[in-house]
Design a protein around this motif. Sequence first.
Motif, short mmCIF file in Angstrom:
data_model
loop_
_atom_site.label_atom_id
_atom_site.label_comp_id
_atom_site.label_asym_id
_atom_site.label_seq_id
_atom_site.Cartn_x
_atom_site.Cartn_y
_atom_site.Cartn_z
N HIS A 1 -47.38 -1.35 -18.48
CA HIS A 1 -48.74 -0.85 -18.60
C HIS A 1 -49.40 -0.86 -17.22
CE1 HIS A 1 -48.60 -0.62 -22.92
NE2 HIS A 1 -47.99 -1.78 -22.91
N TYR A 2 -50.43 -0.03 -17.08
CA TYR A 2 -51.19 -0.04 -15.84
C TYR A 2 -51.60 -1.47 -15.52
CZ TYR A 2 -52.01 4.91 -14.80
OH TYR A 2 -51.87 6.20 -14.42
N HIS A 3 -51.46 -1.83 -14.28
CA HIS A 3 -51.89 -3.14 -13.83
C HIS A 3 -52.34 -3.03 -12.38
CE1 HIS A 3 -47.61 -2.91 -12.79
NE2 HIS A 3 -47.87 -3.74 -11.81
N VAL A 4 -52.97 -4.08 -11.89
CA VAL A 4 -53.55 -4.10 -10.55
C VAL A 4 -53.17 -5.41 -9.88
CG1 VAL A 4 -55.73 -4.09 -9.27
CG2 VAL A 4 -55.51 -2.70 -11.32
N HIS A 5 -52.96 -5.37 -8.56
CA HIS A 5 -52.68 -6.57 -7.77
C HIS A 5 -53.76 -6.74 -6.71
CE1 HIS A 5 -48.60 -6.78 -9.40
NE2 HIS A 5 -48.44 -5.51 -9.07
N ASP A 6 -53.89 -7.97 -6.26
CA ASP A 6 -54.79 -8.27 -5.15
C ASP A 6 -54.08 -8.14 -3.80
OD1 ASP A 6 -56.93 -8.80 -6.81
OD2 ASP A 6 -56.44 -10.94 -6.97
N ASP A 7 -52.83 -7.71 -3.84
CA ASP A 7 -52.05 -7.53 -2.62
C ASP A 7 -51.39 -6.15 -2.66
OD1 ASP A 7 -50.32 -8.09 -4.69
OD2 ASP A 7 -49.51 -9.91 -3.81
N TYR A 8 -50.64 -5.83 -1.63
CA TYR A 8 -49.95 -4.55 -1.56
C TYR A 8 -48.60 -4.66 -2.25
CZ TYR A 8 -53.49 -3.21 1.77
OH TYR A 8 -54.70 -2.91 2.35
N GLU A 9 -48.09 -3.53 -2.70
CA GLU A 9 -46.77 -3.51 -3.33
C GLU A 9 -45.92 -2.43 -2.69
OE1 GLU A 9 -46.30 -4.16 -7.63
OE2 GLU A 9 -45.25 -2.24 -7.66
N LEU A 10 -44.70 -2.79 -2.34
CA LEU A 10 -43.68 -1.83 -1.91
C LEU A 10 -42.72 -1.67 -3.07
CD1 LEU A 10 -42.50 -2.70 1.69
CD2 LEU A 10 -43.29 -0.50 0.87
N TYR A 11 -42.45 -0.44 -3.44
CA TYR A 11 -41.57 -0.16 -4.58
C TYR A 11 -40.52 0.84 -4.10
CZ TYR A 11 -40.29 1.22 -9.35
OH TYR A 11 -39.61 1.46 -10.52
N CYS A 12 -39.26 0.51 -4.25
CA CYS A 12 -38.18 1.42 -3.88
C CYS A 12 -37.25 1.59 -5.07
CB CYS A 12 -37.40 0.88 -2.69
SG CYS A 12 -36.02 1.94 -2.20
N PHE A 13 -37.14 2.82 -5.53
CA PHE A 13 -36.24 3.14 -6.64
C PHE A 13 -34.84 3.31 -6.07
CE2 PHE A 13 -34.31 6.66 -9.18
CZ PHE A 13 -34.02 5.90 -10.30
N LEU A 14 -33.86 2.57 -6.62
CA LEU A 14 -32.49 2.63 -6.11
C LEU A 14 -31.57 3.48 -6.99
CD1 LEU A 14 -32.05 -1.07 -4.98
CD2 LEU A 14 -32.51 0.92 -3.56
N SER A 15 -31.62 3.26 -8.30
CA SER A 15 -30.77 4.06 -9.18
C SER A 15 -31.26 3.97 -10.61
CB SER A 15 -29.31 3.60 -9.09
OG SER A 15 -29.17 2.30 -9.64
#
Length: 166
Positions: free
Chosen positions: A11-25
């Motif tokens: 579900h939609y969510h929020v963080h107080d920091d940054y997020e790096l997301y890398c899709f691998l497979s």
Amino acid sequence: YTNVSKNKKWHYHVHDDYELYCFLSGEGASYGIENNFYKLKPGDVLIIKKGKRHYSLVKGEAPHIRYVFNFTPGALLDEDGRLKAFLEGINEKNEYYPATHFKEKNWTYYLSRIATAKNFCEKQLYLTVLIDEMCESSPRLISGELGKKDNILDIISYIDNKFKRN
């Protein structure tokens, strides 16, 4: 680094920091940031600004393998504040980095080093290098050289306008 089973939605969510997301497979991987929606290909990288609503959606039978890192600007080696300014300026034009842009630079290498580093200093070093390269690539992304994103609002607006006229 996580391997997620098939047909999973966060579900939609929020963080107080940054997020790096890398899709691998995997197959059918999609990611939403606020009102933008991205259909991901292996190697695609997203950087999600702190405070932005986001979620991922996995469809299909294949496992969904990805890297996800949350960090604060204080984790970067950033003496002159250039990388912090880059992070603060993240918006819909420079949050998605398609894998095709990374042929000459193997960003998944940096991500794997962050994931496997034994100490904070090594993690900090590779994270800084990765964010620095994203910062350097950002002007090309904004100018449209890196590709297009799928934007649900644009599609909805187009449909609404089309039906209003007819």
